[in-house]
Design a protein around this motif. Structure first.
Motif, mmCIF file in Angstrom:
data_model
loop_
_atom_site.group_PDB
_atom_site.id
_atom_site.type_symbol
_atom_site.label_atom_id
_atom_site.label_comp_id
_atom_site.label_asym_id
_atom_site.label_seq_id
_atom_site.Cartn_x
_atom_site.Cartn_y
_atom_site.Cartn_z
ATOM 1 N N THR A 1 41.092 10.911 20.626
ATOM 2 C CA THR A 1 40.717 10.856 19.211
ATOM 3 C C THR A 1 41.117 9.476 18.684
ATOM 4 O O THR A 1 41.708 8.677 19.410
ATOM 5 C CB THR A 1 41.442 11.937 18.373
ATOM 6 N N ASN A 2 40.809 9.222 17.402
ATOM 7 C CA ASN A 2 41.219 7.926 16.862
ATOM 8 C C ASN A 2 42.650 7.940 16.320
ATOM 9 O O ASN A 2 43.064 7.009 15.637
ATOM 10 C CB ASN A 2 40.216 7.393 15.839
ATOM 11 N N PHE A 3 43.433 8.973 16.655
ATOM 12 C CA PHE A 3 44.855 8.970 16.298
ATOM 13 C C PHE A 3 45.564 7.749 16.871
ATOM 14 O O PHE A 3 46.517 7.243 16.290
ATOM 15 C CB PHE A 3 45.555 10.251 16.778
ATOM 16 N N ASN A 4 45.117 7.254 18.023
ATOM 17 C CA ASN A 4 45.779 6.103 18.636
ATOM 18 C C ASN A 4 45.567 4.807 17.853
ATOM 19 O O ASN A 4 46.156 3.790 18.169
ATOM 20 C CB ASN A 4 45.364 5.941 20.113
ATOM 21 N N THR A 5 44.739 4.855 16.798
ATOM 22 C CA THR A 5 44.546 3.677 15.942
ATOM 23 C C THR A 5 45.327 3.786 14.634
ATOM 24 O O THR A 5 45.382 2.824 13.869
ATOM 25 C CB THR A 5 43.053 3.474 15.594
ATOM 26 N N PHE A 6 45.927 4.951 14.353
ATOM 27 C CA PHE A 6 46.641 5.148 13.089
ATOM 28 C C PHE A 6 47.947 4.356 13.076
ATOM 29 O O PHE A 6 48.666 4.306 14.069
ATOM 30 C CB PHE A 6 46.998 6.623 12.868
ATOM 31 N N LYS A 7 48.238 3.815 11.908
ATOM 32 C CA LYS A 7 49.516 3.169 11.661
ATOM 33 C C LYS A 7 49.923 3.509 10.235
ATOM 34 O O LYS A 7 49.130 4.091 9.484
ATOM 35 C CB LYS A 7 49.429 1.669 11.889
ATOM 36 N N VAL A 8 51.129 3.178 9.852
ATOM 37 C CA VAL A 8 51.566 3.423 8.476
ATOM 38 C C VAL A 8 50.589 2.713 7.535
ATOM 39 O O VAL A 8 50.274 1.539 7.717
ATOM 40 C CB VAL A 8 53.012 2.925 8.262
ATOM 41 N N GLY A 9 50.073 3.459 6.566
ATOM 42 C CA GLY A 9 49.095 2.925 5.619
ATOM 43 C C GLY A 9 47.660 3.301 5.926
ATOM 44 O O GLY A 9 46.774 3.119 5.090
ATOM 45 N N SER A 10 47.394 3.829 7.130
ATOM 46 C CA SER A 10 46.024 4.245 7.465
ATOM 47 C C SER A 10 45.579 5.363 6.533
ATOM 48 O O SER A 10 46.323 6.311 6.283
ATOM 49 C CB SER A 10 45.942 4.750 8.913
ATOM 50 N N ILE A 11 44.350 5.257 6.022
ATOM 51 C CA ILE A 11 43.770 6.291 5.160
ATOM 52 C C ILE A 11 42.998 7.255 6.046
ATOM 53 O O ILE A 11 42.166 6.835 6.856
ATOM 54 C CB ILE A 11 42.858 5.671 4.093
ATOM 55 N N ILE A 12 43.279 8.550 5.875
ATOM 56 C CA ILE A 12 42.663 9.568 6.726
ATOM 57 C C ILE A 12 41.998 10.641 5.864
ATOM 58 O O ILE A 12 42.329 10.812 4.689
ATOM 59 C CB ILE A 12 43.711 10.203 7.682
ATOM 60 N N ASN A 13 41.034 11.347 6.456
ATOM 61 C CA ASN A 13 40.348 12.448 5.781
ATOM 62 C C ASN A 13 41.081 13.753 6.050
ATOM 63 O O ASN A 13 41.495 14.012 7.178
ATOM 64 C CB ASN A 13 38.907 12.576 6.289
ATOM 65 N N LEU A 14 41.193 14.585 5.008
ATOM 66 C CA LEU A 14 41.853 15.877 5.135
ATOM 67 C C LEU A 14 40.916 16.990 4.705
ATOM 68 O O LEU A 14 40.309 16.920 3.627
ATOM 69 C CB LEU A 14 43.103 15.936 4.246
ATOM 70 N N GLU A 15 40.783 17.991 5.553
ATOM 71 C CA GLU A 15 40.148 19.244 5.154
ATOM 72 C C GLU A 15 41.195 20.334 5.335
ATOM 73 O O GLU A 15 41.659 20.591 6.445
ATOM 74 C CB GLU A 15 38.907 19.567 5.991
ATOM 75 N N PHE A 16 41.574 20.944 4.226
ATOM 76 C CA PHE A 16 42.587 21.993 4.248
ATOM 77 C C PHE A 16 41.953 23.297 4.700
ATOM 78 O O PHE A 16 40.740 23.487 4.607
ATOM 79 C CB PHE A 16 43.237 22.123 2.870
ATOM 80 N N ASP A 17 42.775 24.213 5.182
ATOM 81 C CA ASP A 17 42.294 25.481 5.714
ATOM 82 C C ASP A 17 41.500 26.244 4.661
ATOM 83 O O ASP A 17 41.962 26.438 3.532
ATOM 84 C CB ASP A 17 43.489 26.312 6.194
ATOM 85 N N VAL A 18 40.295 26.689 5.004
ATOM 86 C CA VAL A 18 39.394 27.347 4.048
ATOM 87 C C VAL A 18 40.003 28.637 3.494
ATOM 88 O O VAL A 18 39.858 28.938 2.304
ATOM 89 C CB VAL A 18 37.994 27.590 4.661
ATOM 90 N N LEU A 19 40.715 29.387 4.318
ATOM 91 C CA LEU A 19 41.342 30.617 3.823
ATOM 92 C C LEU A 19 42.417 30.295 2.794
ATOM 93 O O LEU A 19 42.541 30.972 1.766
ATOM 94 C CB LEU A 19 41.916 31.427 4.982
ATOM 95 N N GLY A 20 43.188 29.264 3.050
ATOM 96 C CA GLY A 20 44.214 28.829 2.099
ATOM 97 C C GLY A 20 43.607 28.388 0.778
ATOM 98 O O GLY A 20 44.171 28.646 -0.292
#
Length: 196
Positions: free
Chosen positions: A166-185
């Protein structure tokens, strides 16, 4: 619907702005298997394939998508997590993912943990999204389990396979990421707010 199990890491080969839209061309191993009008999740954002040319395909992100996700920050040669929509009857290896990003977050810590990695992310809690310990979260389209849940932050543990595929290996402090929270929650949160 998606599962959050990343199929490929695509590479952005072209970006073209047209009015408020952004046409994103991706080079990927799955390009030749795609069809026009097919849905593909890009860093967790469901977009429609509008053109295919050999090992590249193009999708279009509208202003609302660009405003609510990290797709507007993409540059040529950036890596993008890709997943095609799940087939009815397939195993659900991750969790139910809609491909509708709720908000972005920021990476605040990357810690190596003797063979794995712990990533910590902060998000705007005023948007009423929440995580729970051992609950599901989607980060850039990747289905993960929450550890160390807080009101406006959480961590995830990343195994070597996920780090490499995945592109986790490109993340560093400050990287902006997309979040989708659990639909049931999200439904439980909404019902709780309505009953107050």
């Amino acid at each position: 619907m998606f599962t959050g199990i990343i199929e490929d890491i695509g590479v952005v080969s072209n970006l073209k702005s047209e009015l408020d839209n952004l046409h994103i061309t991706i080079k990927s191993r799955i390009s030749s298997e795609l069809k026009i009008d097919q849905s593909v999740a890009h860093n967790g954002v469901c977009l429609t394939v509008v053109n295919i040319n050999e090992d590249e395909y193009t999708v279009t992100a509208i202003k609302e998508t660009l405003d609510k996700t990290n797709l507007g920050t993409l540059n040529v040669n950036d890596q993008v997590n890709l997943e095609r929509a799940m087939k009815l009857g397939d195993r659900l290896d991750g969790h139910i993912v809609q491909g509708h990003v709720d908000q972005t977050g920021v990476c605040t810590e990357v810690k190596e943990a003797n063979g794995s990695w712990i990533f910590t992310f902060k998000y705007d809690a005023s948007l009423n999204n929440l995580t729970i310990e051992k609950g599901s979260i989607t980060v850039n389209g990747t289905s993960l389990t929450v550890v160390n849940s807080k009101k406006d932050a959480f961590s995830v543990a990343i195994i070597p396979y996920t780090y490499a595929h995945t592109n986790f290996n490109t993340f560093k402090v400050g990287s902006i990421i997309n979040l989708e929270f659990d639909v049931l929650g999200k439904y439980v949160t909404k019902l709780t707010q309505l009953n107050k």
